[in-house]
Design a protein around this motif. Structure first.
Motif, PDB file in Angstrom:
ATOM      1  N   ALA A 173       0.824  -1.211   0.000  1.00  0.00           N
ATOM      2  CA  ALA A 173       0.000   0.000   0.000  1.00  0.00           C
ATOM      3  C   ALA A 173       0.861   1.266   0.000  1.00  0.00           C
ATOM      4  CB  ALA A 173      -0.936  -0.015   1.202  1.00  0.00           C
ATOM      5  N   ALA A 174       1.980   1.211   0.697  1.00  0.00           N
ATOM      6  CA  ALA A 174       2.835   2.401   0.782  1.00  0.00           C
ATOM      7  C   ALA A 174       3.405   2.756  -0.581  1.00  0.00           C
ATOM      8  CB  ALA A 174       3.962   2.158   1.783  1.00  0.00           C
ATOM      9  N   ALA A 175       3.796   1.753  -1.370  1.00  0.00           N
ATOM     10  CA  ALA A 175       4.344   2.024  -2.699  1.00  0.00           C
ATOM     11  C   ALA A 175       3.291   2.647  -3.595  1.00  0.00           C
ATOM     12  CB  ALA A 175       4.875   0.731  -3.322  1.00  0.00           C
ATOM     13  N   ALA A 176       2.061   2.141  -3.508  1.00  0.00           N
ATOM     14  CA  ALA A 176       0.971   2.700  -4.303  1.00  0.00           C
ATOM     15  C   ALA A 176       0.691   4.138  -3.894  1.00  0.00           C
ATOM     16  CB  ALA A 176      -0.280   1.846  -4.150  1.00  0.00           C
ATOM     17  N   ALA A 177       0.663   4.384  -2.600  1.00  0.00           N
ATOM     18  CA  ALA A 177       0.392   5.740  -2.108  1.00  0.00           C
ATOM     19  C   ALA A 177       1.512   6.694  -2.496  1.00  0.00           C
ATOM     20  CB  ALA A 177       0.217   5.711  -0.586  1.00  0.00           C
ATOM     21  N   ASP A 178       2.750   6.234  -2.417  1.00  0.00           N
ATOM     22  CA  ASP A 178       3.884   7.087  -2.805  1.00  0.00           C
ATOM     23  C   ASP A 178       3.803   7.467  -4.273  1.00  0.00           C
ATOM     24  OD1 ASP A 178       4.864   6.952  -0.253  1.00  0.00           O
ATOM     25  OD2 ASP A 178       6.432   5.471  -0.698  1.00  0.00           O
ATOM     26  N   PHE A 179       3.477   6.502  -5.136  1.00  0.00           N
ATOM     27  CA  PHE A 179       3.381   6.791  -6.564  1.00  0.00           C
ATOM     28  C   PHE A 179       2.224   7.740  -6.845  1.00  0.00           C
ATOM     29  CE2 PHE A 179       1.992   5.870 -10.926  1.00  0.00           C
ATOM     30  CZ  PHE A 179       3.187   6.035 -11.613  1.00  0.00           C
ATOM     31  N   ALA A 180       1.088   7.527  -6.180  1.00  0.00           N
ATOM     32  CA  ALA A 180      -0.060   8.406  -6.371  1.00  0.00           C
ATOM     33  C   ALA A 180       0.270   9.834  -5.951  1.00  0.00           C
ATOM     34  CB  ALA A 180      -1.269   7.876  -5.596  1.00  0.00           C
ATOM     35  N   ALA A 181       0.955   9.977  -4.828  1.00  0.00           N
ATOM     36  CA  ALA A 181       1.324  11.316  -4.353  1.00  0.00           C
ATOM     37  C   ALA A 181       2.340  11.970  -5.280  1.00  0.00           C
ATOM     38  CB  ALA A 181       1.875  11.231  -2.936  1.00  0.00           C
ATOM     39  N   ARG A 182       3.257  11.170  -5.762  1.00  0.00           N
ATOM     40  CA  ARG A 182       4.305  11.703  -6.650  1.00  0.00           C
ATOM     41  C   ARG A 182       3.709  12.220  -7.955  1.00  0.00           C
ATOM     42  NH1 ARG A 182       8.836   7.855  -9.388  1.00  0.00           N
ATOM     43  NH2 ARG A 182      10.078   9.455 -10.429  1.00  0.00           N
ATOM     44  N   THR A 183       2.811  11.448  -8.546  1.00  0.00           N
ATOM     45  CA  THR A 183       2.214  11.882  -9.815  1.00  0.00           C
ATOM     46  C   THR A 183       1.221  13.023  -9.606  1.00  0.00           C
ATOM     47  OG1 THR A 183       0.621  10.059  -9.616  1.00  0.00           O
ATOM     48  CG2 THR A 183       2.556   9.692 -11.004  1.00  0.00           C
ATOM     49  N   ALA A 184       0.517  13.023  -8.459  1.00  0.00           N
ATOM     50  CA  ALA A 184      -0.413  14.117  -8.178  1.00  0.00           C
ATOM     51  C   ALA A 184       0.326  15.447  -8.066  1.00  0.00           C
ATOM     52  CB  ALA A 184      -1.182  13.828  -6.893  1.00  0.00           C
ATOM     53  N   ALA A 185       1.530  15.409  -7.535  1.00  0.00           N
ATOM     54  CA  ALA A 185       2.312  16.639  -7.387  1.00  0.00           C
ATOM     55  C   ALA A 185       2.763  17.208  -8.726  1.00  0.00           C
ATOM     56  CB  ALA A 185       3.535  16.369  -6.513  1.00  0.00           C
ATOM     57  N   LEU A 186       2.698  16.394  -9.784  1.00  0.00           N
ATOM     58  CA  LEU A 186       3.125  16.841 -11.113  1.00  0.00           C
ATOM     59  C   LEU A 186       1.975  17.424 -11.940  1.00  0.00           C
ATOM     60  CD1 LEU A 186       5.391  13.771 -12.018  1.00  0.00           C
ATOM     61  CD2 LEU A 186       6.169  16.070 -11.380  1.00  0.00           C
ATOM     62  N   ARG A 187       0.773  17.479 -11.381  1.00  0.00           N
ATOM     63  CA  ARG A 187      -0.390  17.944 -12.143  1.00  0.00           C
ATOM     64  C   ARG A 187      -0.368  19.435 -12.458  1.00  0.00           C
ATOM     65  NH1 ARG A 187      -4.650  14.738  -8.214  1.00  0.00           N
ATOM     66  NH2 ARG A 187      -4.323  12.637  -9.106  1.00  0.00           N
ATOM     67  N   THR A 188       0.248  20.216 -11.608  1.00  0.00           N
ATOM     68  CA  THR A 188       0.280  21.668 -11.817  1.00  0.00           C
ATOM     69  C   THR A 188       1.205  22.003 -12.979  1.00  0.00           C
ATOM     70  OG1 THR A 188      -0.140  22.063  -9.475  1.00  0.00           O
ATOM     71  CG2 THR A 188       0.773  23.895 -10.758  1.00  0.00           C
ATOM     72  N   LEU A 189       0.728  22.840 -13.882  1.00  0.00           N
ATOM     73  CA  LEU A 189       1.478  23.153 -15.098  1.00  0.00           C
ATOM     74  C   LEU A 189       2.546  24.200 -14.836  1.00  0.00           C
ATOM     75  CD1 LEU A 189      -1.504  23.452 -17.618  1.00  0.00           C
ATOM     76  CD2 LEU A 189      -0.040  21.465 -17.198  1.00  0.00           C
ATOM     77  N   PRO A 190       3.658  24.144 -15.579  1.00  0.00           N
ATOM     78  CA  PRO A 190       4.643  25.231 -15.513  1.00  0.00           C
ATOM     79  C   PRO A 190       3.989  26.556 -15.895  1.00  0.00           C
ATOM     80  CG  PRO A 190       5.524  23.354 -16.727  1.00  0.00           C
ATOM     81  CD  PRO A 190       4.071  23.081 -16.514  1.00  0.00           C
ATOM     82  N   ALA A 191       4.498  27.646 -15.348  1.00  0.00           N
ATOM     83  CA  ALA A 191       3.901  28.965 -15.587  1.00  0.00           C
ATOM     84  C   ALA A 191       3.837  29.294 -17.077  1.00  0.00           C
ATOM     85  CB  ALA A 191       4.700  30.035 -14.845  1.00  0.00           C
ATOM     86  N   GLU A 192       4.886  28.930 -17.832  1.00  0.00           N
ATOM     87  CA  GLU A 192       4.916  29.249 -19.259  1.00  0.00           C
ATOM     88  C   GLU A 192       3.757  28.582 -20.006  1.00  0.00           C
ATOM     89  OE1 GLU A 192       9.243  28.995 -17.854  1.00  0.00           O
ATOM     90  OE2 GLU A 192       7.342  27.932 -17.538  1.00  0.00           O
ATOM     91  N   VAL A 193       3.434  27.371 -19.618  1.00  0.00           N
ATOM     92  CA  VAL A 193       2.336  26.653 -20.269  1.00  0.00           C
ATOM     93  C   VAL A 193       1.000  27.224 -19.830  1.00  0.00           C
ATOM     94  CG1 VAL A 193       1.236  24.403 -20.596  1.00  0.00           C
ATOM     95  CG2 VAL A 193       3.739  24.564 -20.423  1.00  0.00           C
ATOM     96  N   ARG A 194       0.839  27.432 -18.546  1.00  0.00           N
ATOM     97  CA  ARG A 194      -0.422  27.946 -18.012  1.00  0.00           C
ATOM     98  C   ARG A 194      -0.773  29.297 -18.628  1.00  0.00           C
ATOM     99  NH1 ARG A 194       0.814  27.152 -13.172  1.00  0.00           N
ATOM    100  NH2 ARG A 194       1.408  29.253 -12.543  1.00  0.00           N
ATOM    101  N   GLU A 195       0.232  30.148 -18.772  1.00  0.00           N
ATOM    102  CA  GLU A 195      -0.017  31.488 -19.314  1.00  0.00           C
ATOM    103  C   GLU A 195      -0.355  31.468 -20.798  1.00  0.00           C
ATOM    104  OE1 GLU A 195       3.567  33.484 -18.302  1.00  0.00           O
ATOM    105  OE2 GLU A 195       3.147  33.458 -16.132  1.00  0.00           O
ATOM    106  N   ALA A 196       0.073  30.438 -21.508  1.00  0.00           N
ATOM    107  CA  ALA A 196      -0.192  30.362 -22.950  1.00  0.00           C
ATOM    108  C   ALA A 196      -1.541  29.720 -23.276  1.00  0.00           C
ATOM    109  CB  ALA A 196       0.921  29.564 -23.633  1.00  0.00           C
ATOM    110  N   LEU A 197      -2.162  29.057 -22.307  1.00  0.00           N
ATOM    111  CA  LEU A 197      -3.380  28.303 -22.592  1.00  0.00           C
ATOM    112  C   LEU A 197      -4.534  29.160 -23.124  1.00  0.00           C
ATOM    113  CD1 LEU A 197      -3.460  25.656 -19.712  1.00  0.00           C
ATOM    114  CD2 LEU A 197      -2.845  25.323 -22.114  1.00  0.00           C
TER     115      LEU A 197
END
Length: 382
Positions: A63-87
């Motif tokens: 369970a810990a490995a699954a939770a770690d991977f879920a948390a790691r990928t969730a933290a990558l959801r926010t877009l870089p400022a350059e991309v967000r500003e161009a949308l």
């Protein structure tokens, strides 16, 4: 003189490489991710576990490995400022073509702003990091482009929600009902990968050149955008709309069959039996129930019966798109987002194939048989 071997049109059935990612056994109505049934995974596991499987080759063992991977990928959801500003500009430019077209531009910008380097020049660990970043960003990009196209502000991702629930949250601005989130999650899992379809093969061809991961994904999205590959879930619902009422089913279908026109949502180039994805999605739809589901089930029944009468020996079953459209409609997804939602899942499979292809330094370079005028001929004088 070298003789070029004959191959079927479209490379149908031609084996072009080895893969450990999965396979489609069309005559059996079965497909798998790694060593597991894709449908069983969809029924018993969450999206992040299947994502982990495609990246690491095994399911998380605790369970810990699954939770770690879920948390790691969730933290990558926010877009870089350059991309967000161009949308906003990307959404305005793609007002007609929609979020899938905008995704190509946004992915290119994401790769540049994140400093993605050619897969040929980096090691396996950095390739995986790039793949995770891109896959986590795609749902955020797609939902933001859709909302901007509707005159709404993008909704920032939440790290506390699972992948599918967060996708629906970013799309609607409201936390989804658990049954809707789970149904969409099962759909997403069932469409992560599906053999060497056109977009997956395209991604691998570009990866074989050593290009960066974003370039490979942009190429895959371009292939998916073609109407012969993507787009069918909304068209299947358009078929139900065109029929309208139960009393019109028989006449409408007979007219389509006798005129040789395609019935959207039926038939598949690989499966020669029922599409297992359709079977699962039909069950999900029937769990929700309601007039749309009842109508879809009756249309399916009559299509198969009329084909048996008018085209004996020609089996035609629903494919993934038919009931996928019904399920997504019931879960509140707008039709313009059906194919983009598919791409939000398939990006996992594309990335896994890119990573696998990057391990082989041989460029994919097939030959063509020349059938034009015999050369060399003299060049006419001007």
């Amino acid at each position: 003189m070298t003789t070029t071997p004959a191959v079927p049109r479209g490379l149908a059935g031609v084996v072009v490489t080895d893969t450990a990612l999965g396979d489609v056994r069309g005559r059996e109505g079965f497909y798998h991710y790694r060593q597991y049934s894709a449908i069983e995974l969809a029924q018993t596991r969450g999206f992040e576990d299947v994502w982990y499987l495609m990246v690491h080759g095994e399911l998380p063992d605790r369970a810990a490995a699954a939770a770690d991977f879920a948390a790691r990928t969730a933290a990558l959801r926010t877009l870089p400022a350059e991309v967000r500003e161009a949308l906003p500009a990307i959404a305005r430019a793609g007002a007609v073509s929609g979020p899938l077209a905008g995704l190509r531009t946004a992915l290119s910008l994401l790769g540049a702003s994140a400093g993605f380097r050619p897969v040929y020049d980096i090691g396996a660990e950095q390739r995986r990091e790039d793949a995770l970043a891109a896959c986590a960003a795609v749902p955020t990009i797609l939902t933001a482009l859709h909302r901007l196209g509707q005159g709404l502000s993008p909704v920032e991702p939440r790290e506390d929600l699972p992948h599918a629930a967060n996708y629906l949250y970013m799309l609607t601005g409201s936390e989804p009902e658990p049954e809707h989130a789970r149904a969409v999650e099962q759909y997403l899992i069932s469409t992560v990968d599906h053999g060497f379809n056109a977009s997956t093969f395209t991604a691998r061809v570009v990866a074989s050149t050593g290009a960066d991961l974003a370039a490979c994904l942009v190429a895959a999205v371009g292939a998916l955008s073609g109407p012969l590959h993507g787009g069918a879930p909304s068209r299947a619902l358009d078929t139900l709309d065109a029929i309208g009422t139960p009393d019109r089913i028989d006449g409408w279908i007979r007219e389509q069959v006798l005129s040789g026109r395609r019935i959207m949502g039926f038939g598949h180039p690989v499966y020669r039996t029922e599409d297992p994805r359709s079977r699962m999605l039909k069950s999900l739809a029937q769990g929700f129930g309601g007039p749309l589901v009842d109508f879809a089930v009756e249309v399916e029944r009559q299509v198969e019966a009329i084909l048996a009468e008018l085209k004996p020996g020609r089996e035609l079953h629903t494919n993934v798109e038919f009931y996928a459209g019904v399920v997504m409609e019931l879960c509140g997804l707008p039709r313009a987002m059906f194919t983009p939602t598919f791409s939000a899942a398939r990006v996992i499979g594309w990335s896994a194939n890119i990573l696998e292809q990057a391990e082989d330094s041989k460029i994919i370079r097939p030959a063509a048989r020349y059938v034009g005028a015999p050369p060399p001929q003299p060049v006419p004088a001007p």
